[in-house]
Design a protein around this motif. Structure first.
Motif, PDB file in Angstrom:
ATOM      1  N   ARG A 152       1.894   7.254  -2.768  1.00 51.53           N
ATOM      2  CA  ARG A 152       1.580   6.770  -1.429  1.00 51.53           C
ATOM      3  C   ARG A 152       1.258   7.924  -0.493  1.00 51.53           C
ATOM      4  O   ARG A 152       0.441   7.820   0.398  1.00 51.53           O
ATOM      5  CB  ARG A 152       2.743   5.952  -0.875  1.00 51.53           C
ATOM      6  N   ARG A 153       1.880   9.083  -0.702  1.00 52.17           N
ATOM      7  CA  ARG A 153       1.701  10.233   0.193  1.00 52.17           C
ATOM      8  C   ARG A 153       0.433  10.921  -0.043  1.00 52.17           C
ATOM      9  O   ARG A 153      -0.377  11.100  -0.644  1.00 52.17           O
ATOM     10  CB  ARG A 153       2.831  11.228   0.013  1.00 52.17           C
ATOM     11  N   ARG A 191       5.596   8.570  -4.412  1.00 53.36           N
ATOM     12  CA  ARG A 191       4.862   9.835  -4.466  1.00 53.36           C
ATOM     13  C   ARG A 191       3.368   9.620  -4.381  1.00 53.36           C
ATOM     14  O   ARG A 191       2.656  10.410  -3.776  1.00 53.36           O
ATOM     15  CB  ARG A 191       5.197  10.584  -5.756  1.00 53.36           C
TER      16      ARG A 191
END
Length: 60
Positions: free
Chosen positions: A59-60, A57
């Protein structure tokens, strides 16, 4: 100096292995000693999955 004295004192004490009559498992026992893996392994698996989801999560 104190650490060296402590290490020297520990190295001079005799070490003895356990014999079969000292409470350990006896050789040739019919069943191996049971190890409970269910509780700890499932907690580690759940923690790893939670950590992986949080990393994905972020990373996005």
């Amino acid at each position: 100096m104190a650490v060296a004295a402590l290490l020297l004192a520990c190295s001079l004490t005799p070490l003895h292995a356990q014999d079969p009559g000292s409470g350990g498992p006896t050789p040739g026992a019919p069943e191996p000693t049971a190890v409970p893996l269910d509780g700890g392994a499932s907690l580690l698996l759940a923690g790893g999955a939670t950590y992986a989801l949080n990393r994905l999560r972020k990373r996005r």
